[in-house]
Design an enzyme around this catalytic site. Sequence first.
Site, mmCIF file in Angstrom:
data_model
loop_
_atom_site.group_PDB
_atom_site.id
_atom_site.type_symbol
_atom_site.label_atom_id
_atom_site.label_comp_id
_atom_site.label_asym_id
_atom_site.label_seq_id
_atom_site.Cartn_x
_atom_site.Cartn_y
_atom_site.Cartn_z
ATOM 1 N N HIS A 72 0.843 -1.199 0.000
ATOM 2 C CA HIS A 72 0.000 0.000 0.000
ATOM 3 C C HIS A 72 0.877 1.247 0.000
ATOM 4 C CE1 HIS A 72 -4.215 -1.528 1.292
ATOM 5 N NE2 HIS A 72 -3.643 -2.336 0.433
ATOM 6 N N TYR A 201 -9.026 5.652 7.587
ATOM 7 C CA TYR A 201 -9.140 6.026 8.995
ATOM 8 C C TYR A 201 -10.103 7.202 9.053
ATOM 9 C CZ TYR A 201 -4.897 3.338 10.057
ATOM 10 O OH TYR A 201 -3.970 2.330 10.211
ATOM 11 N N PRO A 293 -4.316 0.133 18.883
ATOM 12 C CA PRO A 293 -3.997 -0.274 17.509
ATOM 13 C C PRO A 293 -4.098 0.841 16.469
ATOM 14 C CG PRO A 293 -6.106 -1.196 18.208
ATOM 15 C CD PRO A 293 -5.546 -0.497 19.388
ATOM 16 N N LYS A 297 0.930 -0.291 15.212
ATOM 17 C CA LYS A 297 2.320 -0.405 15.664
ATOM 18 C C LYS A 297 2.636 -1.640 16.515
ATOM 19 C CE LYS A 297 4.218 3.096 13.756
ATOM 20 N NZ LYS A 297 3.885 2.626 12.426
ATOM 21 N N TYR A 386 3.956 6.435 10.256
ATOM 22 C CA TYR A 386 3.098 5.324 9.847
ATOM 23 C C TYR A 386 3.909 4.227 9.144
ATOM 24 C CZ TYR A 386 -1.113 2.905 8.326
ATOM 25 O OH TYR A 386 -2.096 1.957 8.130
HETATM 26 C C1 LIG Z 1 -7.300 -8.298 19.902
HETATM 27 C C2 LIG Z 1 -6.010 -7.704 19.399
HETATM 28 C C3 LIG Z 1 -5.991 -6.979 18.208
HETATM 29 C C4 LIG Z 1 -4.811 -6.430 17.747
HETATM 30 N N1 LIG Z 1 -4.813 -5.706 16.580
HETATM 31 C C5 LIG Z 1 -3.674 -5.139 16.165
HETATM 32 C C6 LIG Z 1 -3.620 -4.378 14.983
HETATM 33 O O1 LIG Z 1 -4.626 -4.207 14.317
HETATM 34 N N2 LIG Z 1 -2.431 -3.828 14.616
HETATM 35 C C7 LIG Z 1 -1.278 -4.027 15.344
HETATM 36 O O2 LIG Z 1 -0.204 -3.546 14.962
HETATM 37 N N3 LIG Z 1 -1.289 -4.737 16.463
HETATM 38 C C8 LIG Z 1 -2.456 -5.300 16.881
HETATM 39 N N4 LIG Z 1 -2.457 -6.019 17.994
HETATM 40 C C9 LIG Z 1 -1.193 -6.174 18.690
HETATM 41 C C10 LIG Z 1 -0.348 -7.286 18.092
HETATM 42 O O3 LIG Z 1 -1.161 -8.376 17.783
HETATM 43 C C11 LIG Z 1 0.718 -7.644 19.101
HETATM 44 O O4 LIG Z 1 1.515 -6.501 19.302
HETATM 45 C C12 LIG Z 1 1.584 -8.826 18.687
HETATM 46 O O5 LIG Z 1 0.839 -10.026 18.714
HETATM 47 C C13 LIG Z 1 2.773 -8.959 19.649
HETATM 48 O O6 LIG Z 1 3.443 -10.162 19.395
HETATM 49 P P1 LIG Z 1 4.152 -10.932 20.562
HETATM 50 O O7 LIG Z 1 4.751 -12.135 19.914
HETATM 51 O O8 LIG Z 1 5.036 -10.018 21.308
HETATM 52 O O9 LIG Z 1 2.999 -11.344 21.590
HETATM 53 P P2 LIG Z 1 1.776 -12.362 21.375
HETATM 54 O O10 LIG Z 1 1.285 -12.328 19.980
HETATM 55 O O11 LIG Z 1 0.828 -12.082 22.474
HETATM 56 O O12 LIG Z 1 2.415 -13.813 21.598
HETATM 57 C C14 LIG Z 1 2.808 -14.255 22.886
HETATM 58 C C15 LIG Z 1 2.826 -15.780 22.898
HETATM 59 O O13 LIG Z 1 3.267 -16.209 24.167
HETATM 60 C C16 LIG Z 1 2.409 -17.257 24.625
HETATM 61 N N5 LIG Z 1 2.432 -17.258 26.086
HETATM 62 C C17 LIG Z 1 1.806 -16.398 26.931
HETATM 63 N N6 LIG Z 1 2.055 -16.717 28.198
HETATM 64 C C18 LIG Z 1 2.862 -17.783 28.175
HETATM 65 C C19 LIG Z 1 3.455 -18.574 29.190
HETATM 66 N N7 LIG Z 1 3.263 -18.308 30.486
HETATM 67 N N8 LIG Z 1 4.222 -19.616 28.831
HETATM 68 C C20 LIG Z 1 4.442 -19.900 27.509
HETATM 69 N N9 LIG Z 1 3.887 -19.196 26.502
HETATM 70 C C21 LIG Z 1 3.105 -18.150 26.836
HETATM 71 C C22 LIG Z 1 1.055 -16.898 24.045
HETATM 72 O O14 LIG Z 1 0.191 -18.022 23.966
HETATM 73 C C23 LIG Z 1 1.441 -16.377 22.675
HETATM 74 O O15 LIG Z 1 1.485 -17.381 21.693
HETATM 75 C C24 LIG Z 1 -3.616 -6.585 18.488
HETATM 76 C C25 LIG Z 1 -3.630 -7.302 19.671
HETATM 77 C C26 LIG Z 1 -4.802 -7.849 20.141
HETATM 78 C C27 LIG Z 1 -4.801 -8.608 21.450
#
Ligand SMILES: Cc1cc2nc3c(=O)[nH]c(=O)nc-3n(C[C@H](O)[C@H](O)[C@H](O)COP(=O)(O)OP(=O)(O)OC[C@H]3O[C@@H](n4cnc5c(N)ncnc54)[C@H](O)[C@@H]3O)c2cc1C
Length: 395
Positions: A72, A201, A293, A297, A386
């Site tokens: 995009h 947006y 969100p 980011k 962005y």
């Molecule tokens: C509902 C929702 C909508 C979102 N929409 C957007 C969006 O539109 N745009 C955007 O940029 N970001 C969005 N985000 C944020 C984005 O999804 C996160 O920033 C991203 O997933 C971060 O990745 P991560 O790997 O750090 O954490 P996570 O994706 O949370 O992964 C963490 C992993 O650790 C595992 N875990 C947790 N606790 C334990 C434990 N005790 N032992 C072992 N494993 C464990 C979990 O099961 C998971 O698989 C959204 C988040 C949510 C919740």
Amino acid sequence: MNTQVAIIGAGPSGLLLGQLLHNAGIDTVIVERQTPEYVLGRIRAGVLEQGTVDLLREAGVAARMDCEGLVHEGVELLVGGRRQRLDLKALTGGKTVMVYGQTEVTRDLMEARKASGALTIYSASNVQPHELKGERPYLTYEKDGQTYRLDCDYIAGCDGFHGVSRQSIPEGVLKHYERVYPFGWLGMLADTPPVNHELIYAHHERGFVLCSQRSHTRSRYYLQVPLEDRVEEWSDERFWEELKARLPDDVAERLVTGPALEKSIAPLRSLVVEPMQYGHLFLVGDAAHIVPPTGAKGLNLAASDVNYLFRILVKVYREGRTDLLAQYSPLALRRVWKGERFSWFMTQLLHDFGDHKDAWDQKMQEADREYFLTSPAGLVNIAENYVGLPYEAVE
Ligand SMILES: Cc1cc2nc3c(=O)[nH]c(=O)nc-3n(C[C@H](O)[C@H](O)[C@H](O)COP(=O)(O)OP(=O)(O)OC[C@H]3O[C@@H](n4cnc5c(N)ncnc54)[C@H](O)[C@@H]3O)c2cc1C
């Protein structure tokens, strides 16, 4: 069992860090509490910054993204009846974003890890990090009724906001910075063609709207809703009607509706903990920071942390540069805070705060909209944030 880097969590940050380290010849084991199917069932982010795209390419997991992802070059901002296209490419000297769902990124990373033979332990319960300040940290976890121990040099806490890593740091060490917003986002995923070829947006007196997408045939829409709303109160029909009411007539007329594949309400929050390191434990992604969100980011900041930790660990193992370990937290946080600022700013700019803003703050919000959407400098400011600010070099 032994490894060099134990990674807690097989979300995007854990899997991406694991893949980059594996490719660099550094041994990793990932311990995840859920099943792979559960991890893939979470519908989340969809907009990838240029830096995230480049990092996925560096990790060797970009083939499908480069085929199916949608590049995009702009987004549309609709405020107070004014329609402003943000030409990301022109405003940033050629940078763009990639629309490719977090679920797909995760699937590609899972498949690459499986093909590489590197170990991921799914469905591990009661994961606990130990001896974080000692020379030999280790994890314990339970699986199929047995307790296991994983010895390692370093632990990467990639286990999201509700994970165990941040919680295992003794009280008083971390400083928390938090902002909770007085509304949530109701998201809907549907197999319908997106209403616009670029993201929209929109600020509306009924509340904020985001028209996003995952592909040419799959749309993702969000509505600002009161925090008290429950998803059961929002039938598909009610969602589509409200979305149309918040869009300009010509856009609403083009909207193709259909049954929801998923609908959920997420509260909006900003949170950062400092520092992102405690002894041999490094916090990565949502384990250390959450953004609303609005600026797209969350996933991108997780990738940014991975970038820094990966480059530091490579220098530690190849060049003995253990001095760099202390650089992880300040390097990562400098970029995290800029991402937090932008996400907070976009949330302030585009949402309806009702009684939560006094008359002065509302006037400031109007002035910000007027300035940022009409001034060339304002547009460059939004565009460069962005598409994602550059990463600093690790030296
Ligand atoms: C509902 C929702 C909508 C979102 N929409 C957007 C969006 O539109 N745009 C955007 O940029 N970001 C969005 N985000 C944020 C984005 O999804 C996160 O920033 C991203 O997933 C971060 O990745 P991560 O790997 O750090 O954490 P996570 O994706 O949370 O992964 C963490 C992993 O650790 C595992 N875990 C947790 N606790 C334990 C434990 N005790 N032992 C072992 N494993 C464990 C979990 O099961 C998971 O698989 C959204 C988040 C949510 C919740």
